[in-house]
Design an enzyme around this catalytic site. Structure first.
Site, PDB file in Angstrom:
ATOM      1  CD  GLU A 151      -0.331  -9.306   2.490  1.00 32.61           C
ATOM      2  OE1 GLU A 151      -0.995  -9.286   1.448  1.00 32.61           O
ATOM      3  OE2 GLU A 151      -0.183  -8.309   3.208  1.00 32.61           O
ATOM      4  N   GLY A 208      -3.929  -3.578   3.181  1.00 33.64           N
ATOM      5  CA  GLY A 208      -5.148  -3.025   2.590  1.00 33.64           C
ATOM      6  C   GLY A 208      -6.139  -4.119   2.246  1.00 33.64           C
ATOM      7  CG  ASP A 230      -1.872  -1.216   1.151  1.00 35.46           C
ATOM      8  OD1 ASP A 230      -2.611  -1.324   0.153  1.00 35.46           O
ATOM      9  OD2 ASP A 230      -1.838  -2.056   2.059  1.00 35.46           O
TER      10      ASP A 230
HETATM   11  C1  5RP Z   1      -3.040  -7.023   1.023  1.00 31.88           C
HETATM   12  C2  5RP Z   1      -1.884  -6.139   0.735  1.00 31.88           C
HETATM   13  C3  5RP Z   1      -1.678  -5.717  -0.675  1.00 31.88           C
HETATM   14  O1  5RP Z   1      -0.386  -6.042  -1.065  1.00 31.88           O
HETATM   15  C4  5RP Z   1      -1.866  -4.231  -0.774  1.00 31.88           C
HETATM   16  O2  5RP Z   1      -3.128  -3.887  -0.262  1.00 31.88           O
HETATM   17  C5  5RP Z   1      -1.737  -3.743  -2.228  1.00 31.88           C
HETATM   18  O3  5RP Z   1      -2.832  -4.173  -2.956  1.00 31.88           O
HETATM   19  P1  5RP Z   1      -2.989  -3.882  -4.502  1.00 31.88           P
HETATM   20  O4  5RP Z   1      -1.936  -4.672  -5.214  1.00 31.88           O
HETATM   21  O5  5RP Z   1      -4.392  -4.347  -4.808  1.00 31.88           O
HETATM   22  O6  5RP Z   1      -2.835  -2.395  -4.728  1.00 31.88           O
HETATM   23  O7  5RP Z   1      -1.119  -5.773   1.583  1.00 31.88           O
HETATM   24  O8  5RP Z   1      -3.185  -7.249   2.394  1.00 31.88           O
END
Ligand code: 5RP
Length: 224
Positions: free
Chosen positions: A107, A100, A88
């Site tokens: 993760e 996000g 994010d």
């Molecule tokens: C999910 C994450 C994602 O890596 C982060 O939200 C980015 O998402 P996107 O590639 O859809 O922009 O941390 O928990």
């Protein structure tokens, strides 16, 4: 170029980066989100070149399996060669805000187990100081109000992410208005609050490499 085109380009670059390094017994860690989804789709093209994957969410596991890519339980593999995931926010030290998509805990676990963490993101995620994006914190449900009060003491404005339950059965507080000038210290401080599972600052284990999708092409950054 659209944001999706930039995400697609960085995902393609990640597959190109790992392809010559993969071996028949390699395990690839796979993140969560729209950028990770593009990565999964490109990874399918080379699925014969490695053993399988470990996924950071049920959603990514389902997408991998739909492509016929093996998904292993983390406890059944000896190690992970690469972890590929979006973010994010990312700063020049390759410290990140993630979560996000509410997958931050898994993760962080997969990142911790990986030899090399390659972050893939479009240029809108590149910031000098982390904290514009509200910081996700995964919390044990019964501790939600207590943790929220503790986060206020740290200078943040936590907001309960309504209607979201993580893959681990917990809830998310998104903490607004934090200016994260000391990412490692804040990551530790928030993780020390009783009831917090983990928070979305990835500074104690930052990315090793950033493939940043920009309108001028995919730029590569190593941790400074
Ligand atoms: C999910 C994450 C994602 O890596 C982060 O939200 C980015 O998402 P996107 O590639 O859809 O922009 O941390 O928990």
């Amino acid at each position: 170029m659209t944001q999706d085109e930039l995400k697609r380009a960085t995902a393609r670059a990640a597959v190109d980066y790992i392809t010559p390094k993969l071996e028949a017994d390699s395990i690839v860690g796979v993140g969560t989100g729209s950028t990770a989804n593009f990565f999964i789709d490109y990874l399918a093209e080379i699925k014969g070149l490695f053993d399988g994957t470990v996924a950071s969410s049920e959603a990514s596991a389902e997408r991998l399996k739909a492509h016929g890519i093996p998904v292993y339980d983390l406890n059944s593999v000896d190690g992970i060669q690469f972890y590929i995931d979006g973010a994010d926010e990312a700063n020049p030290a390759l410290q990140l805000i993630k979560g996000g998509g509410a997958a931050l805990t898994r993760e962080k676990i997969v990142a911790a187990c990986s030899d090399e963490f390659v972050c893939i993101a479009d240029e809108s995620k590149w910031v000098p100081i982390l904290g514009e994006f509200p910081l996700p914190v995964e919390v044990i449900p019964m501790a939600r109000s207590f943790v929220a009060r503790e986060l206020v003491k740290l200078g943040g404005d936590p907001v309960y992410r309504q209607g979201v339950t993580t893959d681990n059965g917990n809830v998310i507080l998104d903490v607004h208005n934090l200016k994260i000038t000391e990412p490692r210290a804040l990551e530790e401080a928030i993780n020390n609050i009783t009831g917090v599972v983990t928070n979305g600052i990835f500074a104690l284990r930052p990315a090793d490499l950033m493939l940043l999708g920009t309108t001028a092409g995919v730029k590569t950054f190593s941790a400074q």
